[in-house]
Design a protein around this motif. Structure first.
Motif, PDB file in Angstrom:
ATOM      1  N   PHE A   1     -18.617  -7.102 -52.075  1.00  0.00           N
ATOM      2  CA  PHE A   1     -19.832  -6.322 -52.323  1.00  0.00           C
ATOM      3  C   PHE A   1     -20.944  -6.739 -51.374  1.00  0.00           C
ATOM      4  N   VAL A   2     -21.076  -8.041 -51.169  1.00  0.00           N
ATOM      5  CA  VAL A   2     -22.126  -8.558 -50.285  1.00  0.00           C
ATOM      6  C   VAL A   2     -21.913  -8.067 -48.853  1.00  0.00           C
ATOM      7  N   VAL A   3     -20.685  -8.169 -48.358  1.00  0.00           N
ATOM      8  CA  VAL A   3     -20.394  -7.840 -46.958  1.00  0.00           C
ATOM      9  C   VAL A   3     -20.326  -6.340 -46.720  1.00  0.00           C
ATOM     10  N   PHE A   4     -19.669  -5.602 -47.619  1.00  0.00           N
ATOM     11  CA  PHE A   4     -19.440  -4.177 -47.400  1.00  0.00           C
ATOM     12  C   PHE A   4     -20.642  -3.307 -47.751  1.00  0.00           C
ATOM     13  N   TYR A   5     -21.407  -3.706 -48.765  1.00  0.00           N
ATOM     14  CA  TYR A   5     -22.394  -2.800 -49.312  1.00  0.00           C
ATOM     15  C   TYR A   5     -23.859  -3.229 -49.113  1.00  0.00           C
ATOM     16  N   GLN A   6     -24.174  -4.501 -49.184  1.00  0.00           N
ATOM     17  CA  GLN A   6     -25.574  -4.915 -49.044  1.00  0.00           C
ATOM     18  C   GLN A   6     -25.718  -6.183 -48.200  1.00  0.00           C
ATOM     19  N   PRO A   7     -25.161  -6.212 -47.004  1.00  0.00           N
ATOM     20  CA  PRO A   7     -25.253  -7.445 -46.193  1.00  0.00           C
ATOM     21  C   PRO A   7     -26.688  -7.810 -45.832  1.00  0.00           C
ATOM     22  N   GLY A   8     -27.511  -6.813 -45.495  1.00  0.00           N
ATOM     23  CA  GLY A   8     -28.888  -7.099 -45.118  1.00  0.00           C
ATOM     24  C   GLY A   8     -29.674  -7.734 -46.244  1.00  0.00           C
ATOM     25  N   TYR A   9     -29.505  -7.203 -47.458  1.00  0.00           N
ATOM     26  CA  TYR A   9     -30.255  -7.731 -48.605  1.00  0.00           C
ATOM     27  C   TYR A   9     -29.865  -9.184 -48.870  1.00  0.00           C
ATOM     28  N   TYR A  10     -28.561  -9.488 -48.860  1.00  0.00           N
ATOM     29  CA  TYR A  10     -28.137 -10.834 -49.211  1.00  0.00           C
ATOM     30  C   TYR A  10     -28.346 -11.834 -48.082  1.00  0.00           C
ATOM     31  N   LEU A  11     -28.441 -11.366 -46.830  1.00  0.00           N
ATOM     32  CA  LEU A  11     -28.837 -12.264 -45.759  1.00  0.00           C
ATOM     33  C   LEU A  11     -30.282 -12.726 -45.967  1.00  0.00           C
ATOM     34  N   ALA A  12     -31.096 -11.809 -46.506  1.00  0.00           N
ATOM     35  CA  ALA A  12     -32.490 -12.167 -46.789  1.00  0.00           C
ATOM     36  C   ALA A  12     -32.634 -12.922 -48.108  1.00  0.00           C
ATOM     37  N   ASN A  13     -31.648 -12.790 -49.009  1.00  0.00           N
ATOM     38  CA  ASN A  13     -31.726 -13.452 -50.316  1.00  0.00           C
ATOM     39  C   ASN A  13     -30.398 -14.149 -50.628  1.00  0.00           C
ATOM     40  N   PRO A  14     -30.007 -15.144 -49.842  1.00  0.00           N
ATOM     41  CA  PRO A  14     -28.683 -15.764 -50.012  1.00  0.00           C
ATOM     42  C   PRO A  14     -28.488 -16.452 -51.352  1.00  0.00           C
ATOM     43  N   LEU A  15     -29.567 -16.904 -51.986  1.00  0.00           N
ATOM     44  CA  LEU A  15     -29.423 -17.581 -53.268  1.00  0.00           C
ATOM     45  C   LEU A  15     -28.961 -16.642 -54.378  1.00  0.00           C
ATOM     46  N   GLU A  16     -29.042 -15.334 -54.156  1.00  0.00           N
ATOM     47  CA  GLU A  16     -28.608 -14.367 -55.164  1.00  0.00           C
ATOM     48  C   GLU A  16     -27.130 -14.026 -55.055  1.00  0.00           C
ATOM     49  N   ILE A  17     -26.468 -14.496 -54.008  1.00  0.00           N
ATOM     50  CA  ILE A  17     -25.047 -14.176 -53.840  1.00  0.00           C
ATOM     51  C   ILE A  17     -24.206 -14.644 -55.031  1.00  0.00           C
ATOM     52  N   PRO A  18     -24.403 -15.860 -55.571  1.00  0.00           N
ATOM     53  CA  PRO A  18     -23.578 -16.281 -56.717  1.00  0.00           C
ATOM     54  C   PRO A  18     -23.952 -15.610 -58.035  1.00  0.00           C
ATOM     55  N   MET A  19     -25.024 -14.848 -58.099  1.00  0.00           N
ATOM     56  CA  MET A  19     -25.511 -14.297 -59.365  1.00  0.00           C
ATOM     57  C   MET A  19     -24.729 -13.036 -59.749  1.00  0.00           C
ATOM     58  N   ILE A  20     -23.453 -13.224 -60.075  1.00  0.00           N
ATOM     59  CA  ILE A  20     -22.605 -12.069 -60.378  1.00  0.00           C
ATOM     60  C   ILE A  20     -23.010 -11.408 -61.690  1.00  0.00           C
ATOM     61  N   TRP A  21     -23.748 -12.119 -62.552  1.00  0.00           N
ATOM     62  CA  TRP A  21     -24.186 -11.504 -63.811  1.00  0.00           C
ATOM     63  C   TRP A  21     -25.212 -10.391 -63.579  1.00  0.00           C
ATOM     64  N   GLN A  22     -25.776 -10.324 -62.393  1.00  0.00           N
ATOM     65  CA  GLN A  22     -26.707  -9.239 -62.076  1.00  0.00           C
ATOM     66  C   GLN A  22     -25.966  -7.966 -61.653  1.00  0.00           C
ATOM     67  N   GLY A  23     -24.644  -8.033 -61.540  1.00  0.00           N
ATOM     68  CA  GLY A  23     -23.861  -6.879 -61.116  1.00  0.00           C
ATOM     69  C   GLY A  23     -23.579  -6.929 -59.631  1.00  0.00           C
ATOM     70  N   GLY A  24     -22.574  -6.155 -59.220  1.00  0.00           N
ATOM     71  CA  GLY A  24     -22.241  -6.080 -57.816  1.00  0.00           C
ATOM     72  C   GLY A  24     -20.886  -6.686 -57.495  1.00  0.00           C
ATOM     73  N   MET A  25     -19.816  -5.912 -57.727  1.00  0.00           N
ATOM     74  CA  MET A  25     -18.458  -6.322 -57.387  1.00  0.00           C
ATOM     75  C   MET A  25     -17.793  -5.162 -56.652  1.00  0.00           C
ATOM     76  N   ALA A  26     -16.994  -5.470 -55.645  1.00  0.00           N
ATOM     77  CA  ALA A  26     -16.317  -4.442 -54.861  1.00  0.00           C
ATOM     78  C   ALA A  26     -14.813  -4.563 -55.041  1.00  0.00           C
ATOM     79  N   PHE A  27     -14.166  -3.435 -55.369  1.00  0.00           N
ATOM     80  CA  PHE A  27     -12.717  -3.485 -55.588  1.00  0.00           C
ATOM     81  C   PHE A  27     -11.982  -3.954 -54.344  1.00  0.00           C
ATOM     82  N   HIS A  28     -12.348  -3.410 -53.181  1.00  0.00           N
ATOM     83  CA  HIS A  28     -11.614  -3.745 -51.969  1.00  0.00           C
ATOM     84  C   HIS A  28     -11.732  -5.236 -51.647  1.00  0.00           C
ATOM     85  N   GLY A  29     -12.902  -5.833 -51.899  1.00  0.00           N
ATOM     86  CA  GLY A  29     -13.048  -7.263 -51.711  1.00  0.00           C
ATOM     87  C   GLY A  29     -12.209  -8.048 -52.708  1.00  0.00           C
TER      88      GLY A  29
END
Length: 303
Positions: A85-113
């Motif tokens: 999800f981070v790489v395919f769908y919102q790379p720019g956002y998570y590059l600016a907010n890397p501490l949110e990458i582990p916060m899976i409880w906020q939503g954001g999972m990609a089937f292909h990943g």
């Protein structure tokens, strides 16, 4: 007045517990993951207890080993799904907010990943235990559709990943201002319940086809064949449903609300592919190629 189905009054949480500073909530999406993984594990155990389904070589694993593999698969699903999800769908956002990458409880999972994560997990487990990865992969492919079915039903209950506007009588009015804002439609507008389309195709239809092939056609006797069937079936189903599914917000613009990420042509005749199609079409092609190679190799070995 447009005919439509109101969204059922089901919250994303099944129940929640608040005790002082501690809070816990069980969500439908989490339950879908848990039940889907457990169902897949039980299907694999059943397959390993039926050596006749695998031909003269027998089952590739002992009936106790799918439980060990389950831990690896869970890690692959969670880590791969989140990073996908981070790489395919919102790379720019998570590059600016890397501490949110582990916060899976906020939503954001990609089937292909998640699928890629499972592949790597299975390869690692099979290498470590000296197991035939292709045949173990066939079992996992057969065990996957129930999880897809439950996951898409959870998407529907959560009121997320809804479809494009429609005037068909089975359109659903999803909650939320963004879901009800449809260019060219009067608000609130109805949308395709694309989550249910995916649940039916990726879960029920694909799962039924694979069960029929395994138990009626002896498909597990051809190593790799069920991996190919799953990849081709999922790729075809997802590519088709993407025609009814609203693109993710990060791929939409005011002049391109449907979110085509690759455009061909110009002006009103331009057409394109959504990110889901960009990721799914290679699965379709790879699946067909794997089926062809697996069947040819099996025929050569028998010959």
């Amino acid at each position: 007045m447009q005919a439509a189905i109101p969204f059922p009054n089901i919250g994303p949480e099944i129940f929640s517990i608040d005790i002082g500073p501690f809070a816990f909530a069980l969500r439908w999406y989490a339950l879908a993951y848990i039940v889907g993984l457990l169902a897949g594990w039980r299907i694999m155990v059943r397959l390993m207890k039926r050596p006749a389904l695998w031909g003269t070589r027998g089952a590739p694993m002992r009936p106790t080993q799918p439980e060990e593999l389950l831990t690896w698969v869970i890690l692959g699903v969670v880590l791969g799904g989140r990073l996908g999800f981070v790489v395919f769908y919102q790379p720019g956002y998570y590059l600016a907010n890397p501490l949110e990458i582990p916060m899976i409880w906020q939503g954001g999972m990609a089937f292909h990943g998640g699928a890629l994560g499972v592949v790597l997990a299975v390869l690692g487990y099979c290498w470590r235990n000296g197991l035939p990865a292709m045949r173990v992969g066939d079992a996992i492919a057969v065990a996957t559709p129930p999880g897809l079915l439950l996951g898409r039903l959870a998407n529907f209950v959560n009121g997320e990943l809804w479809g494009r506007p429609t005037d068909m009588p089975w359109g659903v009015i999803f909650p939320g201002e963004r879901a009800q804002f449809c260019p060219g439609f009067t608000a609130p507008c109805a949308r395709h319940p694309s989550q249910l389309y995916e649940a039916g195709l990726e879960g029920l239809v694909l799962g039924a086809v694979m069960v029929w092939m395994v138990w009626r056609r002896g498909a597990l006797r051809v190593p790799g064949q069920m991996i190919g069937v799953f990849l081709a079936g999922y790729g075809a189903a997802r590519t088709f449903v993407e025609g009814f599914r609203q693109a993710d917000a990060q791929f939409t613009t005011p002049d391109n609300p449907w979110g085509h990420v690759i455009r061909f042509g110009a002006g009103p005749d331009a057409w394109g592919l959504t990110m889901g199609q960009v990721l799914s079409l290679p699965m379709l092609v790879a699946g067909l190629a794997i089926i062809l190679v697996a069947r040819r190799r099996h025929a050569a070995e028998d010959g």
